[in-house]
Structure formats: C-alpha cells, structure tokens
Design a protein around this motif. Structure first.
Motif, PDB file in Angstrom:
ATOM      1  N   GLY B 343       0.836  -1.206   0.000  1.00 35.16           N
ATOM      2  CA  GLY B 343       0.000   0.000   0.000  1.00 35.16           C
ATOM      3  C   GLY B 343       0.864   1.246   0.000  1.00 35.16           C
ATOM      4  O   GLY B 343       2.078   1.189  -0.236  1.00 35.16           O
ATOM      5  N   VAL B 344       0.223   2.377   0.289  1.00 39.54           N
ATOM      6  CA  VAL B 344       0.921   3.670   0.288  1.00 39.54           C
ATOM      7  C   VAL B 344       1.867   3.717   1.492  1.00 39.54           C
ATOM      8  O   VAL B 344       1.470   3.384   2.604  1.00 39.54           O
ATOM      9  CB  VAL B 344      -0.114   4.821   0.390  1.00 39.54           C
ATOM     10  CG1 VAL B 344       0.589   6.178   0.365  1.00 39.54           C
ATOM     11  CG2 VAL B 344      -1.138   4.710  -0.729  1.00 39.54           C
ATOM     12  N   ARG B 345       3.093   4.143   1.257  1.00 38.44           N
ATOM     13  CA  ARG B 345       4.095   4.217   2.320  1.00 38.44           C
ATOM     14  C   ARG B 345       3.644   5.226   3.373  1.00 38.44           C
ATOM     15  O   ARG B 345       3.350   6.387   3.050  1.00 38.44           O
ATOM     16  CB  ARG B 345       5.414   4.654   1.673  1.00 38.44           C
ATOM     17  CG  ARG B 345       6.583   4.691   2.602  1.00 38.44           C
ATOM     18  CD  ARG B 345       7.813   5.254   1.862  1.00 38.44           C
ATOM     19  NE  ARG B 345       8.847   5.584   2.822  1.00 38.44           N
ATOM     20  CZ  ARG B 345       9.744   4.696   3.257  1.00 38.44           C
ATOM     21  NH1 ARG B 345       9.734   3.459   2.810  1.00 38.44           N
ATOM     22  NH2 ARG B 345      10.649   5.060   4.150  1.00 38.44           N
ATOM     23  N   PRO B 346       3.559   4.817   4.638  1.00 37.61           N
ATOM     24  CA  PRO B 346       3.092   5.761   5.674  1.00 37.61           C
ATOM     25  C   PRO B 346       4.077   6.924   5.828  1.00 37.61           C
ATOM     26  O   PRO B 346       5.303   6.712   5.796  1.00 37.61           O
ATOM     27  CB  PRO B 346       3.073   4.916   6.957  1.00 37.61           C
ATOM     28  CG  PRO B 346       3.160   3.500   6.517  1.00 37.61           C
ATOM     29  CD  PRO B 346       3.848   3.495   5.205  1.00 37.61           C
ATOM     30  N   SER B 347       3.542   8.126   5.995  1.00 33.84           N
ATOM     31  CA  SER B 347       4.405   9.311   6.088  1.00 33.84           C
ATOM     32  C   SER B 347       5.201   9.317   7.386  1.00 33.84           C
ATOM     33  O   SER B 347       6.235   9.945   7.486  1.00 33.84           O
ATOM     34  CB  SER B 347       3.545  10.582   6.003  1.00 33.84           C
ATOM     35  OG  SER B 347       2.678  10.622   7.123  1.00 33.84           O
ATOM     36  N   THR B 348       4.672   8.602   8.394  1.00 28.15           N
ATOM     37  CA  THR B 348       5.311   8.610   9.716  1.00 28.15           C
ATOM     38  C   THR B 348       6.370   7.528   9.865  1.00 28.15           C
ATOM     39  O   THR B 348       6.894   7.333  10.959  1.00 28.15           O
ATOM     40  CB  THR B 348       4.233   8.387  10.800  1.00 28.15           C
ATOM     41  OG1 THR B 348       3.472   7.236  10.410  1.00 28.15           O
ATOM     42  CG2 THR B 348       3.339   9.581  10.967  1.00 28.15           C
ATOM     43  N   LEU B 349       6.669   6.811   8.791  1.00 28.48           N
ATOM     44  CA  LEU B 349       7.566   5.660   8.879  1.00 28.48           C
ATOM     45  C   LEU B 349       8.975   6.052   9.342  1.00 28.48           C
ATOM     46  O   LEU B 349       9.559   7.010   8.839  1.00 28.48           O
ATOM     47  CB  LEU B 349       7.664   4.982   7.496  1.00 28.48           C
ATOM     48  CG  LEU B 349       8.150   3.540   7.514  1.00 28.48           C
ATOM     49  CD1 LEU B 349       7.039   2.614   8.013  1.00 28.48           C
ATOM     50  CD2 LEU B 349       8.597   3.109   6.129  1.00 28.48           C
ATOM     51  N   GLY B 350       9.500   5.331  10.294  1.00 25.63           N
ATOM     52  CA  GLY B 350      10.837   5.614  10.810  1.00 25.63           C
ATOM     53  C   GLY B 350      11.907   4.868  10.033  1.00 25.63           C
ATOM     54  O   GLY B 350      11.602   3.952   9.249  1.00 25.63           O
ATOM     55  N   ASN B 351      13.162   5.228  10.304  1.00 27.73           N
ATOM     56  CA  ASN B 351      14.285   4.578   9.621  1.00 27.73           C
ATOM     57  C   ASN B 351      14.470   3.132  10.065  1.00 27.73           C
ATOM     58  O   ASN B 351      15.159   2.367   9.395  1.00 27.73           O
ATOM     59  CB  ASN B 351      15.593   5.340   9.899  1.00 27.73           C
ATOM     60  CG  ASN B 351      15.584   6.680   9.211  1.00 27.73           C
ATOM     61  OD1 ASN B 351      14.920   6.836   8.177  1.00 27.73           O
ATOM     62  ND2 ASN B 351      16.287   7.643   9.785  1.00 27.73           N
ATOM     63  N   ASN B 352      13.907   2.821  11.212  1.00 24.40           N
ATOM     64  CA  ASN B 352      14.107   1.476  11.762  1.00 24.40           C
ATOM     65  C   ASN B 352      13.154   0.455  11.160  1.00 24.40           C
ATOM     66  O   ASN B 352      13.178  -0.707  11.538  1.00 24.40           O
ATOM     67  CB  ASN B 352      13.950   1.497  13.293  1.00 24.40           C
ATOM     68  CG  ASN B 352      12.528   1.888  13.709  1.00 24.40           C
ATOM     69  OD1 ASN B 352      11.794   2.498  12.922  1.00 24.40           O
ATOM     70  ND2 ASN B 352      12.154   1.527  14.915  1.00 24.40           N
ATOM     71  N   THR B 353      12.235   0.919  10.275  1.00 17.58           N
ATOM     72  CA  THR B 353      11.196   0.020   9.778  1.00 17.58           C
ATOM     73  C   THR B 353      11.382  -0.295   8.297  1.00 17.58           C
ATOM     74  O   THR B 353      11.494   0.622   7.481  1.00 17.58           O
ATOM     75  CB  THR B 353       9.796   0.641  10.004  1.00 17.58           C
ATOM     76  OG1 THR B 353       9.682   0.991  11.377  1.00 17.58           O
ATOM     77  CG2 THR B 353       8.691  -0.342   9.646  1.00 17.58           C
ATOM     78  N   LEU B 354      11.407  -1.584   8.015  1.00 14.88           N
ATOM     79  CA  LEU B 354      11.561  -2.041   6.627  1.00 14.88           C
ATOM     80  C   LEU B 354      10.224  -2.587   6.139  1.00 14.88           C
ATOM     81  O   LEU B 354       9.652  -3.493   6.754  1.00 14.88           O
ATOM     82  CB  LEU B 354      12.615  -3.152   6.585  1.00 14.88           C
ATOM     83  CG  LEU B 354      12.879  -3.809   5.231  1.00 14.88           C
ATOM     84  CD1 LEU B 354      13.559  -2.844   4.275  1.00 14.88           C
ATOM     85  CD2 LEU B 354      13.749  -5.065   5.428  1.00 14.88           C
ATOM     86  N   LEU B 355       9.699  -1.960   5.047  1.00 16.61           N
ATOM     87  CA  LEU B 355       8.455  -2.467   4.467  1.00 16.61           C
ATOM     88  C   LEU B 355       8.784  -3.482   3.378  1.00 16.61           C
ATOM     89  O   LEU B 355       9.618  -3.202   2.517  1.00 16.61           O
ATOM     90  CB  LEU B 355       7.638  -1.329   3.854  1.00 16.61           C
ATOM     91  CG  LEU B 355       7.172  -0.206   4.779  1.00 16.61           C
ATOM     92  CD1 LEU B 355       6.296   0.778   3.993  1.00 16.61           C
ATOM     93  CD2 LEU B 355       6.381  -0.746   5.967  1.00 16.61           C
ATOM     94  N   VAL B 356       8.144  -4.643   3.408  1.00 16.38           N
ATOM     95  CA  VAL B 356       8.367  -5.634   2.344  1.00 16.38           C
ATOM     96  C   VAL B 356       7.020  -6.214   1.925  1.00 16.38           C
ATOM     97  O   VAL B 356       6.089  -6.293   2.738  1.00 16.38           O
ATOM     98  CB  VAL B 356       9.287  -6.802   2.816  1.00 16.38           C
ATOM     99  CG1 VAL B 356      10.718  -6.335   2.949  1.00 16.38           C
ATOM    100  CG2 VAL B 356       8.793  -7.395   4.120  1.00 16.38           C
TER     101      VAL B 356
END
Lengths: 530, 530
Positions: B343-356
């Motif tokens: 889905g759409v990448r969350p704007s609040t996403l931190g550097n510690n989180t990897l979306l796959v």
C-alpha cells in the motif's frame, strides 16, 4: 489402633526406604489397587524401572498380588492398609451372583446392585479409616513430603493415592479401566446417557427406548451411590486435612493424565477430554515358544486345533455341576483343550483336555493352532484375544466381565453364555458355533488388524505421557476446570432459567399491551357506534 | 448455465486427468476450501505426494490461492465453482467490521452477526447451485465414480466434498480448524456451553454468569443459522440425489477422521470423540537462514532486537490513519521492524522500519533476534509464534482472529488491541509492554516447550490417520452413531419425561390412597365416638 488427632501415630512402616538413584531420573510414588488392576500396573512399573525411574510402591503386607520385595521398586508397607478380606470374598460373591442371575433380570438387578453397594460401602469404610490413620500420622506425612516425589501414579479406584497427590501438591497420573461407582464414570468428559452405557449394565452403545430407560436408572443409582456411599466415609478426613469444599470427586477431576485402558476396537466410542490417553492392550506382546511338553500337547491337536480356557485368577473355581458340564462338552469335541483349573478333577473330563494350574496365556493365544478362547471376560484376557485375533466364548462371572464380553459379541467376535444356568448342550452349541462359523474368527482378525495398526504402541504412549507430566510438572492445559462450577451452572440451568423468565416476561408484557390496546380500540369503536 | 434435471449437463472440466501411478499408492480426491484454509491443505498434500499418493484436487479456475497446475496433484477445474467474489470482498468486510466495532459491543454484535449470516447465506447459495449443477451432470458423476478413489480429503466448510464422499460411498477425512456455523461446532462431541466458548464470541473457557448468557445466545443463534441458512439451499439437491432424511449436518457427522488443527497449548480444552486427531501446528518447522540482505537488516537491530509484523494475506491494507499510527509508534522504538505491507508508504515511517511485500515469516519468527510478533491472529501465524516462542501483539481484524489472539492473551503470552479505535500511544504502550515485561516471553516459551513436546509430530499424525482410513476403508469404530437418534432421544428427554410421569403418577396414587385411608379412619373414629 485408635485415631488420635493431633498426636502423631507411630504407623508401622516395616520398610521405608527413600528412593535413591541418579538425579536425572524421577521419583514416582505408586499407590496401586490390588487384584487384576495390579497386573496392569506392574507391567507399567517394569517399563518405568527399565527407563531409570525410581519407584516407591505403597502396599499392605497382606496384599493379594503385590509383592513386598521387588527388583523394580522400593516398598512402603502400610500396617493401616491391612484388612481381613482375602480372595475367598470373591468366591462368595460369585455364589451369590449366580443365585441372583437365576432369579430373572429385575430381581437379579436389585440384588446385584445391593451386593455391589455393600461391597463399595465396606471397602471405602475400611479405606477411609486407613487413610485417616495415615494422614493423622504427622511424622509419616512429613517423611512422605521430604521424599520429594515428582509424581503420584495411582488407580482412582483406591482414593488414597488421589488424597496423597493433593496433600503433597504433586502431579497425578491415573492408570484406569473404569471407576467403581457414581458420577466418576463421567469424570473425564460429558457422557450422554443416550449412547454411553454405564458399566455393569450389560448394554451396548445402540440402545432402544427401554434400554435407555435402564441406562438412565443405572445412572441415577450410580450418582446416588457416589454421594451416599463413596463420599461420606472420607468427609471427616477431608475436613481435617484439606481446604474447605474438597470432595473425592473434584480431586479425581484434577488428574493430569488418565491412562485409560481402552481401545475403540473394543470399547464403544465415547467423548474424552484431551488429558485422556488410550492405552488399551498395552500389556499385549508377541507370543513366545511354548515349553516342549505343552508344545507336544498342542501339536497333538492336529488339524482341529486348540481351545484355551481360563477364568482368571480372582475366582478359584465354579460350582461343581457347571465344571462337569463344561468338561463333558469339551470331551465331545475333536479339538484339544488346555484349561487353567484349580480344584477337584471333573469326572466327565475327556482325554483331549489338559488341566493345568497355570499357563502362559499370551503364548497359547498367539499359537497358530489356537482356535478359540473360553474366558470369563477380564479385560486383560480380552485384549490378548483381540491382539492375537482369537474368537471368544464368554462365561462372565462378576463385575465388568459382562460388559467386556458383550463388546466383542456386538462386533461378531464372541458369543456369551449365562454361567448361572449353563448346561452341557448349551455350552457345546455355542463353542461349536465359534469353532465352525468363520465369521467369528474373521471379525476378530479384523479387530486385531485395527488394534495393532497404531502410530505408537500403547505402552510407549503410557510412558511418554507419564514422563511428559514429570517434565512439565503437570498438564493442567489438557483438562478443564469446569468441574469447579456448581452443577446447575455446568449444565447451564441457571442461564436457561434466566432466559426462559426473560422470554416469558416479554411475551406476557406484549400480550398484556396488545390486550389493553384491543380493549381501548373496541371500546372506542363501541362509543363511536353508540 | 441452467439446471436441467435428468439431462446430463456438459460441465466444462478443462483438465480431467484420471489419477495414475503405482497400484500400491492410493487415489485421494481433495476438495479444498480456498483462502487460508488452502495454505494448510497444501502442506498436507505435499507430504501425501511425497509418500506416493495420487492426488486429484477439485477447484475453480478463479481460485484465489489454489493453483490449477501443480507438481503435486492433478486438477479438476470446475466451471460451476466459479463466482465473481474476489479478495476485495474481505477488504469491504473489514471496513464494515471496523465501523461496527466503534459502535460498542451490543450493536457491533448484532451487525457482525448479520454480516456473517449474509456472507454464509450468499456463499452457500452459490455453492449449493454449483453442487446441484455438478450432481445433475450424470456423465461427470459417472467419471468421478469410475475414477475409483480411495478417500475424500476435504474441509467441511465446503460442503461439496462431504456430498461427494457420501454419493461415492467413500471414506472421508476432514482437515478442519472450525466449522462455519451452527450445531456443527458441536459435531465431534457434546460441548457444554458452560465452558466451551463458541467461535467468534471472544470468550474464554472460564466465563462468568453474564458471559455464559452471551455464549448461550450465540449458541442459539448458531443453531438457527444452521437450520435457516446452511441447510435450506442444499435441501432440493439432497432430496434428488440422496436417501430420504439426509441432511448436511448428519453427513458431516459421518466423517471417519477429523484432523483438527488444534493443540491445547493454544485451544481451550474440550471433549472430542476418538476420531478427532489433534494436528495443531503441523505446518511449523525449524527456521532457515535469512537472505543476506534481510540478515544484515536484522543484525543491525543490535541488542534491541527485531519486531516482525504481518496482517496475513486476506486483507490488503488497513485504513490509512491506523497505518500511520502504527508506523509512528514503530519509529519511536529502539528495535528494528520488518513489516509485511502492501500500500501507500506511511508518512510517519521511521528509519528502523523495513516495508516488504512478502517475507519468510517462519524464518523471521525463528530468528534469535526476534522479540515480538505483531499479527492479525490467523491460526497459522499464531502456531508459528507458539512454535518459536515469540510473544504476540494481536491486531485482530475478522472472523476467528479475535478468538485466536484471546487464547494467547489468557495464557499471558500476548496482548490484544482494538484496531477500530487504535491510537499511536495505545499501540506503543502495548508493544512496549510485550517487549519489556519478560512474562510474555516466558509464558510463550513455556507454551512452545509444551507444544514441541510430542511423541509424534502433528504432520506425521495427520498422515498416519489419512493412511489408516485408506488401509481400513474407513474408521467407523471411532465415531458414534448417536447422531442418528432424534434430538430428544440424544438428550434423553423422552426417557426423562417418562420417568417424571411415572414418578408423578406413583406419588399421586400414594397420596390419593393415603387420603382415602385417612378419611375412612377418621370417619370410623367419629362413628365410634358417636
């Protein structure tokens, strides 16, 4: 010996050796029930011993079957467990039972129930006094606690083991075939009376209306027995040594694992909780060669084959006229017979029949010449017959033996005759039917194939689950705690009552409102008309 | 396609290959349910294939998950099983469900029940039409019969498999987690409503009075659903092709073996019949090494460790505000996070989180750095979490997911948050609790030890029992036939009524006789006095 609450009694423990051995093995306190129940327990103990567990067996010096000295276990010989009952008790019981069975079913039912109730009342009277003496002996109980057992392995037919497990706060495993009386039959899972026949009813799982009435009456009687006979003798002891509200039944419910000596090729299917492990037939094993002498006798049977007869070890002998009838019937057959028999040699005995005081039953049943097994219907023998695929002629004498042979009869693998009124011709007809009609053997062979087709042997299952409970210090996740609910909540009667009241009230309110509205409407109409 | 009874329909079977192979292996007709149920079924099929069995899978060309071409099985692609429902159906359902759950428990309950009932009604409407088309196609049914299968392996959630097994008179094994609705929940054994919470209630096995009322209401609703929704669509088909009196429920009852995807470290203990085999967690296996890239990311988490998040494959995405809240919460943690996300990448996403878009869930959960699993509560994931001993933060979305995460929560191995009203702080608090309070991990590790301590792996159990049924052409001795009794006889209501009438009559007669005697006695006394 007087019971003197508060002051420790010097209970005579002739041998009292704390279990020793390597720390990695566990310490198991075994509280066995004597008689045929011990036969099963001993087999498990040998296996546990061979796997390095330290076993301590609690017994009476007057035990019928349980040896005080054994290479497998350490004994705690309890003076308080001694009583004056010997095996002749069962001979007397058999005599009365055969008399009752001649009276017809209803009277027989009443008298047998009375006999059993008296037996249970007497047994639990003796046991509860023994238990009270033991629990009042604080020195002994402290020693027991200090021994730091890992597990109590017991037969709930002897409630003392159950009491110990709770008192010492130890995990508990049951080795059990059926519970003596009462609601305990229903301990491990809900048991609809419509298809689960009670022990001693002689009913199958497919009952007509009349049989379901009989089963319900037995159920009510057994619940009454539980509350009027089994529980009362222990009440004082429970009040003195256990938390308020404790009961024998709720203590039984708390068992971690039930090793149930059942296999559904034999037992009727029934629901069980996940902590019930089916180990029926765990004592069965391949047969070994016979002694040269016995083998010679068996081989002499030629193409006709062998009949094996045993009435178990509990009953020493049948009435003389029945023994004569059986011997005369055997004499007319072309087969050879090996009969485990103690008593006066029947005058009608044929040359084809060998009387022996003991025989290797499993090896005989596994012999390729064996064609039929004439037996009283004890579970051990029945499972051996299933294991080896030998059809059975059942001569049930006492207790659950009627139920056992019936289970094989409804599967077409056995015939049952009534011992109380047995004649030579009747016995001969039934035995010839077993020998000549291949369906009995075929059905038994089918049961045998099903019974042997297991992913794990019943003995390995039993040992696995005993060790599982030791490893995890119990298995509470496998049992329900619903037995702690009041009976009306367990059966949802409180919920049903509330819902019925609510529905009734809503209906009544709706009806009343409608009536008022109708009255108003019709009176307005009348006013308008006027 | 019109249904034209009597005239064979040309049902489009795109691929129709009769199973071949060595004669010693068996021919298994598999009728699977799509979605997550297929994930489990496929694992069993691979194992059966590796043991040399010939598998034929019946499926629709529009299947969501079930591939038409597979190295493990031959396909029968059924045109009549096609429908227009795709996975967006569940996204819509989730949207409605989140709306209902904001309304409060009572309204939510009413709407969710309505939604589920509509879904079942629609599903069974479509399925029953498809089944009718298939059964009316005499050519196809003859081919199916001629294929001489040894077994039907199916999920009773899809009644077509059950119908085939009965029509072809074949043994039947179920691979089942829970049955959709109705009395079927109670199929395998009596299930007291007092301690067995119904699926979708979100109740545990220890209910207070109010909760037991809720459970009873659910039970009544589910029985009504069974009789008003599940059964009616199939009635015409049953009347045309099956013996009189056949019903979907009684056909389910006749299964030879239920492979129940349950383990009691997870499920609440409940009674089952002997033909129920517990295979919960059969898909679990040791983890394999991660890809170099993923391993590098995971190792970068240092001493803080890793959080794994997945909401399964049924739902494509959560509402944007909830996704943002979760991403913001993750960003505040020292741990690293791998999030399976489409889905759409969350704007609040931190550097510690990897979306796959996809990850090897089992390998991640088995990684020594993994500290917590944020999951929707599908059973597959829950069993993997148990297997690897990773505590869970549950975000249940639909169906039994609420029940699943609750099972781990009551054992102290998980926390559950309400997705419908989720805020960043709430999510963060719950996740910190899971990460920092060692009790969650300890409890999960204890469950893991219990779950792994089996005498035989759940997969081996499943295969053993499937092959057992094939070897013996069924296993009727493991199931009761009591389901053939009328309901009032099953519950012994007829017996109870008769006994109550008899007792009432005897009391009335005794009372009347006593009254007459008393009257006579007192009138005689009066006469004497006079």
């Amino acid at each position: 010996m007087a019971i003197n609450g508060g002051i420790p009694l010097v209970l005579a423990c002739c041998i009292w050796l704390l279990p020793n051995g390597c720390d990695s093995s566990s310490r198991i306190l075994v509280v066995p029930l004597d008689g045929s129940h011990w036969v099963n327990m001993e087999i498990i103990l040998k296996e546990l011993h061979s796997r390095g567990h330290n076993l301590t067996v609690m017994l009476s010096a007057k035990s019928w079957y349980i040896p005080v000295k054994s290479p497998f276990y350490t004994s705690i010989v309890m003076k308080s467990l001694e009583d004056d009952i010997d095996l002749t008790f069962y001979d007397d019981m058999l005599k009365r039972n055969l008399k009752y069975r001649k009276m017809g079913s209803f009277l027989s039912f009443i008298f047998q129930q009375w006999d059993l109730t008296s037996m249970f009342a007497m047994g639990h009277g003796i046991l509860s006094k023994a238990a009270a003496e033991i629990f009042d002996d604080q020195v002994f109980m402290a020693q027991l606690r200090d021994a730091k057992y890992d597990l109590v392995l017991t037969d709930p037919g002897l409630p003392i083991g159950v009491l110990f497990a709770h008192y010492l706060n130890l995990p508990m495993v049951f080795n059990v075939r059926w519970i003596n009386i009462g609601d305990s039959h229903f301990t491990f899972a809900p048991s609809p009376v419509s298809y689960i026949p009670l022990t001693l009813t002689g009913l199958s799982d497919r009952m007509n209306f009349q049989q379901r009435i009989v089963n319900m009456i037995y159920y009510i009687i057994s619940v009454l027995q539980q509350h009027l006979v089994l529980d009362p003798p222990y009440r004082e002891l429970l009040e003195r040594h256990f938390p308020p509200g404790s009961s024998m039944l709720s203590m039984q419910h708390a068992a971690d694992i039930w090793l149930l000596r059942a296999d559904f090729v034999f037992e009727f299917p029934r629901p069980t909780m996940p902590n019930v492990v089916y180990v029926g037939g765990f004592q069965c094993k391949p047969s070994k060669p016979l002694s040269a002498e016995l083998e010679e006798f068996v081989q002499g049977s030629g193409e006709h084959g062998l009949i094996v007869m045993s009435l178990g070890t509990l009953i020493s002998s049948l009435p003389q006229e029945i023994t004569e009838a059986i011997a005369a019937a055997f004499a007319e057959l072309p087969q050879r017979v090996v009969w485990r028999y103690i008593g006066v040699r029947p005058s009608t005995l044929g040359n084809n029949t060998l009387l022996v005081e003991w025989f290797p039953q499993n090896d005989l049943l596994g012999h390729p010449k064996t064609k039929a097994f004439v037996a009283h219907g004890g579970t051990n023998g029945m499972y051996e017959a299933v294991y080896h695929g030998i059809p059975v002629l059942g001569l049930p004498l006492l207790f659950d033996q009627y139920d056992n042979v019936l289970r094989l009869q409804v599967r077409g693998a056995a015939r049952v005759v009534e011992v109380a009124t047995l004649t030579k011709d009747e016995f001969l007809d039934a035995l010839r039917d077993i020998l000549e009609n291949p369906s009995y053997r075929n059905n038994m062979q089918r049961l045998s194939r099903l019974h042997r087709d297991r992913s794990m042997s019943p003995m390995d299952s039993a040992i696995f689950w005993i060790e599982y409970v030791i490893r995890h210090k119990g298995a509470p996740h496998l049992r329900t705690e619903a037995y702690k609910l009041p009976w009306y909540s367990y059966h949802s009667l409180d919920v049903a009552a509330l819902l019925l009241v609510l529905i009734g009230t809503s209906l009544w309110v709706s009806f009343t409102v409608c009536r008022i509205l109708c009255c108003k409407f019709s009176s307005k109409k009348k006013q308008k008309q006027n």
